[in-house]
Every structure is written in C-alpha cells, then in structure tokens.
Write a protein that holds these residues in place. Structure first.
Motif, mmCIF file in Angstrom:
data_model
loop_
_atom_site.group_PDB
_atom_site.id
_atom_site.type_symbol
_atom_site.label_atom_id
_atom_site.label_comp_id
_atom_site.label_asym_id
_atom_site.label_seq_id
_atom_site.Cartn_x
_atom_site.Cartn_y
_atom_site.Cartn_z
ATOM 1 N N LEU A 24 0.836 -1.204 0.000
ATOM 2 C CA LEU A 24 0.000 0.000 0.000
ATOM 3 C C LEU A 24 0.867 1.249 0.000
ATOM 4 C CD1 LEU A 24 -2.803 -1.145 2.467
ATOM 5 C CD2 LEU A 24 -2.853 -1.093 -0.032
ATOM 6 N N ARG A 314 -0.610 2.983 -11.439
ATOM 7 C CA ARG A 314 -0.995 2.691 -10.049
ATOM 8 C C ARG A 314 -1.410 3.957 -9.329
ATOM 9 N NH1 ARG A 314 1.284 1.689 -4.960
ATOM 10 N NH2 ARG A 314 0.559 -0.260 -3.995
ATOM 11 N N ILE A 316 -3.533 5.190 -5.387
ATOM 12 C CA ILE A 316 -4.337 4.891 -4.198
ATOM 13 C C ILE A 316 -5.226 6.087 -3.922
ATOM 14 C CG2 ILE A 316 -4.318 4.389 -1.722
ATOM 15 C CD1 ILE A 316 -1.685 2.965 -2.088
ATOM 16 N N LEU A 337 -7.314 0.849 -3.846
ATOM 17 C CA LEU A 337 -6.087 0.668 -4.614
ATOM 18 C C LEU A 337 -6.460 0.413 -6.076
ATOM 19 C CD1 LEU A 337 -3.006 0.075 -4.917
ATOM 20 C CD2 LEU A 337 -3.520 -2.295 -4.234
#
Length: 342
Positions: A24, A314, A316, A337
């Motif tokens: 994470l 990517r 979050i 995510l």
C-alpha cells in the motif's frame, strides 16, 4: 500482471488456500503470492526478503476469513486470503430448483445441476447452469470432486431421492446443505439415515426447511427465500468470498485491452462490501464486479478511466483527501487501490 494472475489461478485450480500481499505504498506496487509454506510468485524487485516471509503472523493471516491491512517489514500491506470459490450444487431440476438456478446465476454463482431426467436436465442447461449432470443422483454425487467449498440444495421430486442425496452428501466434505421439506419429512429421513450409519452431527448442520421464512408459496417465492438464506450466510461474515473470482480471472485473461483493477482496502464504514472486494474496469461501460455502488464506486470508475487515458499504472484513492472528496460523506475514510492490468 499476467504472470501474477496465472499465479492466482494456479493456487485456486489446485484447490489450495493462499495469501496475496499487496503493498500500500503510494509509489511502489510490490505483490507476493503465498500458498502453504511456499512462495508462488512475487515481482522481480519486491522489497520483501525471504526472512520477512517467514514471519509466523503470515500463517495466521492465511487462516483468517477476512482480508485486512497488515504491517510487515515496516510497511503497510493488504493481506487477501485465497480460497476456492463456493460452488452451488442443486439436486433436482423441478420448478423450485430452476427458480433457484435462475436467481443464483443472476447473483453470479457457479452452479451445477444434478438431474436424472433428460428433459429436465435440458431445461437447466437452457437457463444457464454452468454444468448439468444427467445421471442417477447417487452416482452423480459420488463423482463430484471432494472439496469443502460446495453448497448443496436438495430439491428432488421424491423423498427417497432426497434421502439418497443426503446420504451421499453427508459422506463428503461440504460447507452447506439445504433441503426442501416439512418437519415430518425431515424427522423420517433423519431416522432412516442414522440407521444407515450417518452421524447425528450432520443433521445439526442441515438447513431444512431451507430458506428464510417470508411466507413463500410459489416456486419463484420459494426460490427468493432460499437464495436470501444463502446471501445472508455469505454476508454475515461466517463465510468470506474469494475476491479473485473465476469470472474476473477469466475475463482478464481473454480481454484484448488493458484495464484497471480496483481493490477496496478500507470501506470507511460506509460501503457494504468488505476489504479486498474488487472491480475490474475497462471503460465506464465495460466492467466486472462492484465495490459497493454509490458515489464511491462512481468516483473510482472515473479515476480508473482517467488512469487508462493517461497511461498511469498505479494509484491509491483516499476519499475526502487530496481533492477526492466528491461529497462522499458515508465513505469519507474509504481507501481504494487502483492498478493497471494487461
């Protein structure tokens, strides 16, 4: 991430139990797949070392039913349990059984129908059963794989056939057995099966009369009550659904374009879905799965589409932080995510 998904499939196809660790960290997307005492896959530059993966806590996480955020080697990880998906096996293809089949497929379940009459078996095929076995019930059940992820609904046309089904089922692993029938019928079958050597403990687990008590009368209404009981069991926390579903893995393997895998890390107390729940987005109109609907899901879909347009790999999302609020009062602390898959 194709090799990653192949690793997931390898664990699930072998009927095993495993664990996926996803970093994470805002910057890096390390991933590890574990099964038993073995490491099945990890990305080339993964920061976890061999000694990190020998942490005894990992075995505890693997035995848990719920995905969770954990700390390992001083970093935050999402630990997701891998287990074979539940299979619904319906014994019989009469009116109630077919109503249950229709609703089960609407809910995305994997359904096998057992029926000894060819004309009824063909109806189950037409409705969309994943597998239909047209054989005598005892023989069909004996030939099924022995796994504890099977849920059985016993709905044949005769008490003797129900008894045959129960006797064979109770000699195999299972996670749930439900049967249509009155208390008088159940008592008679119980007496007969105990005399045949079936242990009493199985009858304590038997759900019969099957279904929630909603006053159901028609086949469709009974089907609703039966499927409602299965949904209640699934959502009560007594059973965790593997977040890497067979449908999602199959869709990802065949889809010609890249997509964004969206994983709920923390529901913020508002989403009805559990951590680890997934949605695979290819466009605003092409996606599989849900992370709970509502404003949160709408925002995640928009973010995913923007990621694909920008070529991002990517991200979050923290709802209510860094401009991602969008009025998500019910999920203000949600964390999701987003990862590109090709």
């Amino acid at each position: 991430m194709k090799d990653f998904f192949k690793g997931i499939q390898a664990v699930l196809q072998n009927g095993g139990r495993g664990l996926v660790l996803s970093s994470l960290d805002e910057e890096r997307g390390d991933k590890v797949i574990l099964s038993g005492n073995e490491m099945v896959w990890r990305n080339e530059d993964c920061r976890l070392k061999k000694e990190d993966l020998e942490n005894p806590e990992i075995r505890n996480w693997m035995r848990c039913e719920q995905s969770r955020v954990v700390d390992l080697a001083g970093m935050r990880w999402l630990a997701e349990v891998l287990k074979p998906e539940s299979r619904l096996i319906i014994c019989g293809a009469g009116h109630v059984a077919l109503a249950c089949l229709q609703m089960a497929k609407l809910l995305g379940m994997d359904v096998t129908v057992l029926e000894d009459r060819e004309e009824y078996a063909k109806q189950a095929e037409k409705i969309g059963a994943d597998r239909v076995v047209c054989k005598p019930f005892r023989e069909a059940i004996r030939e099924l794989e022995n796994t504890d992820n099977c849920k059985y609904l016993v709905m044949t046309r005769a008490h003797k056939m129900d008894q045959d089904c129960l006797e064979e089922i109770f000699r195999k692993p299972y996670s749930y057995v439900g049967m249509l029938g009155s208390p008088k019928k159940i008592a008679a079958l119980r007496s007969n099966l105990v005399q045949a050597g079936i242990e009493e403990v199985h009858f304590e687990k038997l759900h019969s009369p099957v279904g929630l008590d909603i006053g159901a009368k028609t086949p469709a209404e009974i089907g609703v009550s039966v499927m409602a009981e299965l949904i209640q069991l699934q959502n009560s926390g007594a059973e965790e659904v593997c977040s890497y579903s067979r449908g999602m893995l199959g869709r990802q393997a065949l889809h010609p374009t890249a997509g964004i895998l969206c994983t709920l890390v923390d529901n913020g107390g508002g989403s009805p879905r559990n951590p680890g729940t997934k949605m695979l987005v290819y466009s605003s109109d092409d996606r599989i799965g849900t992370i709970g609907g509502g404003v949160l899901e709408g925002t995640v879909i928009r973010e995913a589409v923007q990621m694909m347009e920008k070529g991002e790999k990517r991200k979050i999302i923290h709802s209510g932080v860094d401009g991602n609020d969008s009025g998500m009062v019910c999920c203000r602390d949600a964390e999701v995510l987003l990862e590109r898959v090709e």
